[in-house]
Write a protein that holds these residues in place. Sequence first.
Motif, short mmCIF file in Angstrom:
data_model
loop_
_atom_site.label_atom_id
_atom_site.label_comp_id
_atom_site.label_asym_id
_atom_site.label_seq_id
_atom_site.Cartn_x
_atom_site.Cartn_y
_atom_site.Cartn_z
N LEU A 67 46.51 33.19 30.34
CA LEU A 67 45.53 32.50 30.02
C LEU A 67 45.13 31.80 31.32
O LEU A 67 43.86 32.08 31.76
N LEU A 68 45.93 31.46 32.08
CA LEU A 68 45.67 30.93 33.57
C LEU A 68 44.89 31.97 34.37
O LEU A 68 44.00 31.69 35.04
N TRP A 79 41.41 32.86 33.43
CA TRP A 79 40.30 31.65 33.95
C TRP A 79 40.28 31.90 35.36
O TRP A 79 39.09 31.72 35.76
N MET A 122 37.79 35.13 35.92
CA MET A 122 36.50 34.49 35.35
C MET A 122 35.72 33.44 36.49
O MET A 122 34.76 33.77 37.01
N LYS A 123 36.78 32.55 37.23
CA LYS A 123 36.09 31.71 38.04
C LYS A 123 35.71 32.57 39.32
O LYS A 123 34.89 31.98 40.13
N ASP A 174 47.30 29.95 41.74
CA ASP A 174 46.82 31.26 41.45
C ASP A 174 47.50 32.32 42.04
O ASP A 174 47.66 33.51 41.15
N VAL A 218 37.53 39.29 31.14
CA VAL A 218 37.16 38.75 32.34
C VAL A 218 35.96 39.01 32.87
O VAL A 218 35.21 37.87 33.17
#
Length: 248
Positions: free
Chosen positions: A80-81, A84, A87-88, A124, A228
């Motif tokens: 899940l991280l 994110w 997507m960022k 990340d 994503v």
Amino acid sequence: MDMFTSPEFWLAVGQIIMIDILLGGDNAVVIALACRKLPEAQRRLGILWGTAGAILLRVVLIFFALTLLKLPFLKLVGGLLLLWIGMKLLVPEDEDEHGNIQASDKLWAAVKTVIVADFVMSLDNVIAIAGAAEGAGGGHQMPLVIFGLLVSIPIIVWGSQLVIKLMDRFPMVIVLGAMLLGWIAGTMMVGDPAFSAYVPMVEGDKPGSSQVLPALYYGCGVAGALLVLALGKLVAARQGGGGGSAAA
């Protein structure tokens, strides 16, 4: 060694190189900012020592990440991280986000700034490399981690301007990199130990080992990559279309 003849090993190698190129640019910018006030003679030393300390710290972090990924639900959280983070990458960022990096005219103060900043920013990179290495299986994880970090050294030390120019000239690099993180997230989550009783498994290469049914494994990877891309475009569009160039 048999790992060098394994397609999974070389696939993970390619993924780690892409991750380092994509996520190493920020670290390179931080190092440049932290060392910018050093005298010319000490600037290269500051960059090299700061990078060495940051890389050593990252080895420790990834070692623990690989260990923790064996615990139930942590692959799910890590996946899940990564979704994110991917997507960022497709959403416009604040150009002043590195403005709080303090430069110093003292060598070891600059080195400390580099290491601390890299620690804060490495989550990340650590999760992504651990996920890519874990996907290779067969006990190749730590060699892959070490390889990935060796690759990241020149990228972090010398690559900031190259990475920025590459992304400016070929925005599709950002899109493909974000989708790669989505792929790793999907394949990571489906392999979470918490789901082992519910996910179809097949016998692995080694006796007594098992792995996710290949069709499901690759299907989850594709789903993660497309998710994503879709979420990144949606969020960018809601911010006024500012992410259009990244998703072109």
